[in-house]
Design an enzyme around this catalytic site. Structure first.
Site, PDB file in Angstrom:
ATOM      1  N   ASN A  20      17.676  95.010   3.959  1.00 22.15           N
ATOM      2  CA  ASN A  20      17.324  95.695   2.720  1.00 22.15           C
ATOM      3  C   ASN A  20      18.518  96.505   2.271  1.00 22.15           C
ATOM      4  OD1 ASN A  20      16.198  97.387   0.717  1.00 22.15           O
ATOM      5  ND2 ASN A  20      15.401  98.799   2.246  1.00 22.15           N
ATOM      6  N   GLY A  21      19.051  96.225   1.091  1.00 21.04           N
ATOM      7  CA  GLY A  21      20.153  97.034   0.578  1.00 21.04           C
ATOM      8  C   GLY A  21      21.212  96.205  -0.106  1.00 21.04           C
ATOM      9  N   GLU A  22      22.370  96.823  -0.252  1.00 21.11           N
ATOM     10  CA  GLU A  22      23.522  96.162  -0.868  1.00 21.11           C
ATOM     11  C   GLU A  22      24.783  96.578  -0.122  1.00 21.11           C
ATOM     12  OE1 GLU A  22      23.113  93.999  -3.176  1.00 21.11           O
ATOM     13  OE2 GLU A  22      21.113  94.488  -3.916  1.00 21.11           O
ATOM     14  N   ILE A  79      19.139  90.473  -6.360  1.00 17.71           N
ATOM     15  CA  ILE A  79      20.167  91.218  -7.093  1.00 17.71           C
ATOM     16  C   ILE A  79      21.481  90.443  -7.093  1.00 17.71           C
ATOM     17  CG2 ILE A  79      21.451  93.386  -7.226  1.00 17.71           C
ATOM     18  CD1 ILE A  79      18.482  93.757  -7.762  1.00 17.71           C
ATOM     19  N   LEU A  80      21.943  90.036  -5.890  1.00 20.04           N
ATOM     20  CA  LEU A  80      23.144  89.218  -5.753  1.00 20.04           C
ATOM     21  C   LEU A  80      22.725  87.830  -5.292  1.00 20.04           C
ATOM     22  CD1 LEU A  80      25.541  91.736  -3.941  1.00 20.04           C
ATOM     23  CD2 LEU A  80      25.478  91.170  -6.380  1.00 20.04           C
ATOM     24  N   CYS A 116      15.417  94.987  -1.077  1.00 19.17           N
ATOM     25  CA  CYS A 116      14.295  94.268  -0.505  1.00 19.17           C
ATOM     26  C   CYS A 116      13.475  95.197   0.375  1.00 19.17           C
ATOM     27  CB  CYS A 116      14.801  93.086   0.336  1.00 19.17           C
ATOM     28  SG  CYS A 116      15.972  92.008  -0.518  1.00 19.17           S
ATOM     29  N   GLY A 163      22.796 110.041 -10.117  1.00 17.90           N
ATOM     30  CA  GLY A 163      23.773 111.057  -9.732  1.00 17.90           C
ATOM     31  C   GLY A 163      23.430 111.764  -8.449  1.00 17.90           C
ATOM     32  N   ASP A 175      25.398  88.909  -0.137  1.00 18.74           N
ATOM     33  CA  ASP A 175      25.990  89.782   0.870  1.00 18.74           C
ATOM     34  C   ASP A 175      25.303  89.617   2.229  1.00 18.74           C
ATOM     35  OD1 ASP A 175      23.672  90.900  -0.151  1.00 18.74           O
ATOM     36  OD2 ASP A 175      24.415  92.943  -0.200  1.00 18.74           O
TER      37      ASP A 175
END
Length: 644
Positions: A78-80, A55-56, A2, A376, A105
């Site tokens: 903002n994030g996971e 996302i979740l 977000c 990566g 989350d």
């Protein structure tokens, strides 16, 4: 994934505060096109604006800003947090059964803040995040950022308003924002191609450093960030408790750590894939994804018509071996050049890593099929992957016995040869295959032959031009290198010191900034499994001899990869994710560059020494010297300035 923004005012909020919060959110709509929300407490002077990329828990139950169960905390985030389900188990073990309102989350974080406290919760999290948490009881605002700096967070006082947000666009929507360019930050930008944290390009606005917490209130407006995790401490801990098992045990443990991280980061309620360049790092991530997936993993790569910069055929071969659902897109130089006008908007702070162009293009390709893509990033910094580590160490070994006067003379001689002459010589070198101009490498070496130690060589390698102050209208100077942000780490060799430098500055301020802005510009969530802090901490427990062995970098990581992919498929020279800047500036971009570097324009704007910059430009156009790196940095600032 977000974006958020907001403000804390020293006075009660005006009636138009809601409209301002809406504007701040709209400025970062690309970060969260699925939904938006605002919350304010007018007497307390606090307002939060949020944009959501679901996302979740894609339902409305994950809507932000979100209140904790007791109503004490309000969170915009903002994030996971990849281990949030494990945190729910820990919470219920401590508190008993909890009636959860959602599977997001965000709700997990809020519950943890209430039970475990803010700092302890951050220690428990595996994830990438930036957040703004308002404590309605204490009337304190807390900002926090993840350990490695995957997610951005800007902040600063502007008059009576404390502004904060995911991108500068949002802060600039506030009437109190004052857009004065920070001359120190400009100097550092021209040196490095990015604005090193904690600076921003604007006076009065800072970036929260990775692993930091900042608390601010009306009663305590002074800004004193504190760290809950640092690269320096992680490195020192790794050196103090080195891995003592066998080589096989080290490989086994690294495979376990990476597999755990990859599996965590594959959790998603929306389609997921991965960037695949065909190099060691991205291939390792994809190999572990495919090994832990019941269906074909979606992979994406781009190719260039210019074979000197094309790795797509390697990626295609790797995808075939791993059995992924692979998509590739070949682009022309013209298509790449067409992206350049958009760069100042996407990176709304000057940013000059040329690989931002292909990164944006591959992000756009991935977003056509998925909403989340793993990368990566971080593998080079952790496993000694950059050529400059090994070249610097080897150079210093040979240079040290030679008197500096002789080395300086050799440097002057090498740099006096024109670029075109070196290019003609390069054509006679077997195996060159267009892997970069020989002149570019020799010119860089020539400029650092007078270095007094390996650290000075490293600084010369990562700096765009030896005398940046001469290019500025108001020389700023640099008192401390951007990577020297923490305490001194004892026991590091020259190569490890360079790796630590990059982990502290280059990774968050360049690599992760590039990934975040490129991906979020197309509403794609980028994830980096190498940057789980358990992986980072374990990597620093491994001796350098397991990372660099007999001229081979990333040795231990390659041993993990070779359990999934044939060695022969991966044995080839390392290629960067680059573009032919020198040729572009002498060809199709010459008119664009000439307009931005016009002498009268430079004088009127007052940021650069017009005479010195024009001399560099003429030198580049003549072919005598390749000045593309420093010129690109200047041009990216000029394009950004014009966009403002």
């Amino acid at each position: 994934m977000c974006g958020f923004a907001g403000f804390l005012s020293k006075r009660a909020l005006a009636p138009d505060a809601e409209a301002l919060l809406e504007r701040m959110g709209q400025a970062i709509l690309h970060r969260g096109p699925d939904s938006g929300g605002i919350w304010q407490d007018a007497p307390a002077g606090i307002g939060l604006s949020h944009r959501r990329l679901s996302i979740l828990d894609v339902s409305h139950h994950g809507h932000q800003p979100m209140h904790s169960a007791t109503g004490r905390y309000v969170l915009s985030y903002n994030g996971e947090v990849y281990n949030h389900l494990d945190l729910r188990v820990a919470l219920e073990a401590d508190q008993g059964a909890i009636q959860w309102r959602s599977s997001s989350d965000t709700e997990t974080l809020l519950a943890c803040f209430e039970v475990f406290g803010i700092e302890q919760t951050l220690h428990l999290c595996h994830g990438m995040f930036a957040l703004a948490l308002w404590d309605r009881e204490a009337r304190v605002l807390t900002l926090a950022r993840d350990r490695l700096g995957e997610k951005p967070l800007y902040y600063g006082w502007m008059a009576d308003d404390f502004l904060f947000g995911s991108e500068l666009k949002a802060l600039k929507a506030a009437p109190s924002f004052h857009s004065e360019v920070d001359r120190q930050a400009l100097g550092d930008f021209v040196r490095y191609g990015y604005v090193p944290a904690p600076q921003s390009i604007y006076v009065g606005i800072r970036k929260l450093m990775p692993g930091q917490i900042l608390q601010v209130s009306r009663e305590k407006p002074h800004l004193e960030p504190s760290s809950y995790w640092t690269v320096d401490a992680a490195i020192q801990a790794g050196l103090s408790t080195p891995f003592e098992g066998s080589e096989k045990e080290a490989i086994d443990e690294l495979e376990l750590q990476l597999t755990t991280s990859v599996k965590r980061q594959m959790i998603s309620d929306v389609p997921l894939g991965a960037f695949l360049s065909g190099g060691i790092d991205s291939t390792t991530v994809v190999a572990l994804m495919q090994a832990n997936s019941s269906s074909k993993v979606n992979t994406f790569s781009i190719g260039f018509e210019d074979v000197s910069f094309n790795e797509a055929h390697h990626a295609k071969a790797v995808a075939a071996r791993l059995g992924t659902n692979h998509e590739e897109l070949y682009i022309s130089s013209r298509q790449a050049l067409d992206i350049i006008p958009d760069l100042p908007h996407i990176w709304d702070e000057p940013f000059a890593d040329p690989s931002q162009i292909p990164t944006f293009i591959v992000s756009k390709l991935a977003r056509s099929k998925v909403t989340v893509s793993l990368s990566g990033d971080g593998g080079d910094e952790l496993f000694c992957g950059y050529n400059r580590y090994l070249v610097t160490a080897k150079l210093w070994r040979y240079m040290r016995p030679v008197p500096s006067a002789i080395r300086n003379s050799i440097g002057h001689m090498l740099s006096s040869v024109e670029a075109a002459r070196w290019d003609s010589i390069a054509g006679w070198i077997p195996g060159n295959h267009g892997l970069g101009s020989v002149f570019d490498k020799l010119h860089k070496i020539a400029g650092i032959l007078g270095a007094k130690n390996a650290d000075a060589i490293y600084k010369g390698v990562v700096t765009s031009y030896p005398d940046v102050d001469s290019l500025l209208a108001s020389p700023a100077g640099v008192s401390v290198e951007p990577w020297q942000t923490g305490g001194q780490i004892t026991g590091l060799c020259e190569v490890q010191r360079m790796m630590a430098n990059d982990l502290n500055s280059y990774l968050p301020s360049d690599i992760l900034t590039k990934l975040d802005r490129a991906a979020m510009a197309v509403s794609l969530e980028g994830r980096a499994p190498f940057l789980d802090h358990n992986v980072v901490e374990f990597a620093w427990r491994l001796p350098l001899s397991l990372k660099f062995r007999k001229g081979e970098s990333k040795w231990v990581l390659k041993q993990v990869l070779y359990r999934y992919v044939d060695r022969k498929l991966m044995e080839r020279p390392k290629m960067g994710f680059g573009v032919p800047l020198r040729d572009w500036l002498q060809g199709p971009l010459q008119g664009w560059a000439e307009r931005l570097l016009d002498q009268q324009r430079l004088k009127q704007e007052g940021f650069f020494n017009a005479t010195a910059v024009r001399a560099l430009w003429a030198e580049h156009l003549s072919g005598k010297k390749n000045r593309s790196t420093v010129l690109w940095n200047i041009l990216m600032f000029q394009a950004w300035l014009e966009h403002q």
